[in-house]
Design an enzyme around this catalytic site. Sequence first.
Site, PDB file in Angstrom:
ATOM      1  N   HIS A 166       0.820  -1.217   0.000  1.00 29.12           N
ATOM      2  CA  HIS A 166       0.000   0.000   0.000  1.00 29.12           C
ATOM      3  C   HIS A 166       0.849   1.261   0.000  1.00 29.12           C
ATOM      4  O   HIS A 166       0.334   2.351  -0.206  1.00 29.12           O
ATOM      5  CB  HIS A 166      -0.916   0.015   1.230  1.00 29.12           C
ATOM      6  CG  HIS A 166      -1.990  -1.025   1.174  1.00 29.12           C
ATOM      7  ND1 HIS A 166      -3.304  -0.735   0.927  1.00 29.12           N
ATOM      8  CD2 HIS A 166      -1.943  -2.376   1.303  1.00 29.12           C
ATOM      9  CE1 HIS A 166      -4.026  -1.840   0.920  1.00 29.12           C
ATOM     10  NE2 HIS A 166      -3.221  -2.860   1.151  1.00 29.12           N
ATOM     11  N   ASP A 365       3.353   9.375  -0.636  1.00 29.91           N
ATOM     12  CA  ASP A 365       2.075   8.730  -0.306  1.00 29.91           C
ATOM     13  C   ASP A 365       1.826   7.657  -1.357  1.00 29.91           C
ATOM     14  O   ASP A 365       1.897   7.945  -2.562  1.00 29.91           O
ATOM     15  CB  ASP A 365       0.961   9.791  -0.377  1.00 29.91           C
ATOM     16  CG  ASP A 365      -0.215   9.513   0.560  1.00 29.91           C
ATOM     17  OD1 ASP A 365      -0.397   8.352   0.959  1.00 29.91           O
ATOM     18  OD2 ASP A 365      -0.938  10.476   0.868  1.00 29.91           O
TER      19      ASP A 365
HETATM   20  C1  GDG Z   1      -2.241   3.873   3.285  1.00 31.75           C
HETATM   21  C2  GDG Z   1      -1.238   4.580   2.367  1.00 31.75           C
HETATM   22  C3  GDG Z   1      -2.894   4.414   0.511  1.00 31.75           C
HETATM   23  C4  GDG Z   1      -9.201   9.707   7.732  1.00 31.75           C
HETATM   24  N1  GDG Z   1      -9.688  10.409   8.758  1.00 31.75           N
HETATM   25  C5  GDG Z   1     -10.844   9.828   9.090  1.00 31.75           C
HETATM   26  C6  GDG Z   1     -11.044   8.744   8.243  1.00 31.75           C
HETATM   27  N2  GDG Z   1     -10.021   8.690   7.417  1.00 31.75           N
HETATM   28  C7  GDG Z   1      -9.909   7.690   6.348  1.00 31.75           C
HETATM   29  C8  GDG Z   1     -10.074   8.340   4.997  1.00 31.75           C
HETATM   30  C9  GDG Z   1      -9.355   7.347   4.104  1.00 31.75           C
HETATM   31  C10 GDG Z   1      -8.292   6.767   5.031  1.00 31.75           C
HETATM   32  O1  GDG Z   1      -8.639   7.116   6.359  1.00 31.75           O
HETATM   33  C11 GDG Z   1      -6.925   7.367   4.761  1.00 31.75           C
HETATM   34  O2  GDG Z   1      -6.439   6.777   3.595  1.00 31.75           O
HETATM   35  P1  GDG Z   1      -5.203   7.384   2.805  1.00 31.75           P
HETATM   36  O3  GDG Z   1      -5.068   6.646   1.536  1.00 31.75           O
HETATM   37  O4  GDG Z   1      -5.424   8.847   2.603  1.00 31.75           O
HETATM   38  O5  GDG Z   1      -3.919   7.230   3.747  1.00 31.75           O
HETATM   39  P2  GDG Z   1      -3.233   6.068   4.717  1.00 31.75           P
HETATM   40  O6  GDG Z   1      -4.015   5.871   5.941  1.00 31.75           O
HETATM   41  O7  GDG Z   1      -1.837   6.548   4.927  1.00 31.75           O
HETATM   42  O8  GDG Z   1      -3.237   4.720   3.863  1.00 31.75           O
HETATM   43  C12 GDG Z   1      -1.977   5.364   1.296  1.00 31.75           C
HETATM   44  C13 GDG Z   1      -3.761   3.597   1.450  1.00 31.75           C
HETATM   45  O9  GDG Z   1      -2.977   2.929   2.440  1.00 31.75           O
HETATM   46  C14 GDG Z   1      -4.554   2.535   0.689  1.00 31.75           C
HETATM   47  O10 GDG Z   1      -3.734   1.698  -0.064  1.00 31.75           O
HETATM   48  O11 GDG Z   1      -3.719   5.195  -0.334  1.00 31.75           O
HETATM   49  O12 GDG Z   1      -1.059   5.961   0.412  1.00 31.75           O
HETATM   50  O13 GDG Z   1      -0.387   5.439   3.117  1.00 31.75           O
HETATM   51  O14 GDG Z   1     -10.203   6.327   3.701  1.00 31.75           O
HETATM   52  O15 GDG Z   1     -11.460   8.508   4.723  1.00 31.75           O
HETATM   53  N3  GDG Z   1     -12.109   7.929   8.287  1.00 31.75           N
HETATM   54  C15 GDG Z   1     -13.039   8.216   9.234  1.00 31.75           C
HETATM   55  N4  GDG Z   1     -12.907   9.254  10.106  1.00 31.75           N
HETATM   56  C16 GDG Z   1     -11.827  10.083  10.077  1.00 31.75           C
HETATM   57  O16 GDG Z   1     -11.737  11.031  10.862  1.00 31.75           O
HETATM   58  N5  GDG Z   1     -14.138   7.438   9.294  1.00 31.75           N
END
Ligand code: GDG
Length: 475
Positions: A166, A365
């Site tokens: 990821h 990222d």
């Molecule tokens: C890793 C990789 C890759 C955030 N705040 C809240 C909340 N979130 C959810 C978002 C989103 C998720 O968390 C964050 O996903 P990201 O992709 O932006 O980042 P990482 O957590 O670092 O994820 C990344 C991912 O894996 C998938 O392969 O894209 O690059 O680092 O879904 O909505 N969800 C809720 N409340 C919050 O306050 N419910």
Amino acid sequence: MAGRTTKPESASDALVIVANRLPITITSDGAVERSPGGLASALSSVVTEGSHWIGWTGQVGAPTSPLPDDGLTLHAVPLTAAEVDGYYDGFANSVLWPLFHNRLQQPELRRSWWRTYRHVNQHFADMVVEVAPPGALVWVHDYHLLLVPAMVRARRRDLRVGLFSHIPFPGPRLFGTLPWRRELLLGMADAHVIGFQTEDDVHNFQDAMHRFVGPLRRGRRGASVVDAFPISVDVAKWAALGDDASAGATALAEPGVVVYLGIDRLDYTKGIVQRLQAFGELLNDGQLDPAKCRFVQVAVPTRTDVPAYQEEKEAVEGLAERINQRHATPGSPGPVQYLDTPLDGPELAAWYRRADALVVTSLADGMNLVAKEFVSARTDLDGAVVLSEFAGAAHDMPGAIIVNPYDIEAIKRAMVAVFRMSPMERHERMSTMRDAVEANDVHHWARRFVERLRAAPVTRPFRFPGRAAGGRVAS
Ligand code: GDG
């Protein structure tokens, strides 16, 4: 005989997911509940009845309550406090995470962490060996478990094993600083399918294999498939959440106030300081009016036992406070609205609908799902996206304003451009982004990976020079 194709003992469609965390939450009274978010919803179209999920509960020791079983059988890998410290906080989050994100923090190369990581990976692999039905497809997730593919294949030749990373894979010079570079590559390379978020990650991995293991020949040395599988979101789900939230969204900020939005785990890779710095300077310069603009930053603390995350929290919160002190107007707490508790899906969707622009300034990222969720929720075709060129999503989102997040002036220009953009241009850009995200939603992503895994020939694991007998990764 390496690489000779053999028949599985008996073909099976059973899927075994292996991930650091089980898809559960533990309530305050100790009850265990299934949790639908994150990876679980991403895999919902391939995790069908009869599937298994192997992972950690998130708490030290074995679970005291029974694990839910709703057709998906969950298997908890119990971890001691010392194992959590060495494997999770240590090797995964203080060595691999910073190293794979371009060494944004200096990795601390403690040898005891490596030994614990290997040991815990063996626990996970042992559980796969024990529970996987004959001929099952095994899908291993992420940097916590890079040694599991080889450990599983050494003992279960009937299984097809896939690995998806990821997070980014670093360039070979950076990767090559890792004392255990070869062992990690050998652990990964026995997977039949290795998936990364972007082509850049694929090339970096192949370069590292070439330098530190030897030339790759498809189907003979290591994985039969190494490819980009850019992850995505459930577009229909976010569209519905966005529609439902649209009426309430207007109440989140006064009419006419321009809302910039950031939603992140509070992580030093996300560039939260850079975007707040850009916002603060625009207010200082008089290019933005603090009475007419707001930066809403949701930053939920994670990995709070790791010192680098404590430092990041102080830096981000300190900056938000300074901006607010300098630009507070009578009756308002200041132009930065900082939220540090998690929001639920409808609340997130409401902010997605109220925001004029989402600002994603990750310094590195893998993908960034928030950017794809935002455009999925914008069925009104409004809203702009400022997006770091170092997020995997930048490859998938034509229509975003792409910035180098290390260039504060570039972030400032993009934030001003949003402010001045005509409604027609915003609509055109949003339509383009929505078309791109709709064309590859998360169900498409999951099915594509599983289909490639199912189609992979069951080859014998390759005995790399220097590998101990039985395919175990040499210590
Ligand atoms: C890793 C990789 C890759 C955030 N705040 C809240 C909340 N979130 C959810 C978002 C989103 C998720 O968390 C964050 O996903 P990201 O992709 O932006 O980042 P990482 O957590 O670092 O994820 C990344 C991912 O894996 C998938 O392969 O894209 O690059 O680092 O879904 O909505 N969800 C809720 N409340 C919050 O306050 N419910």
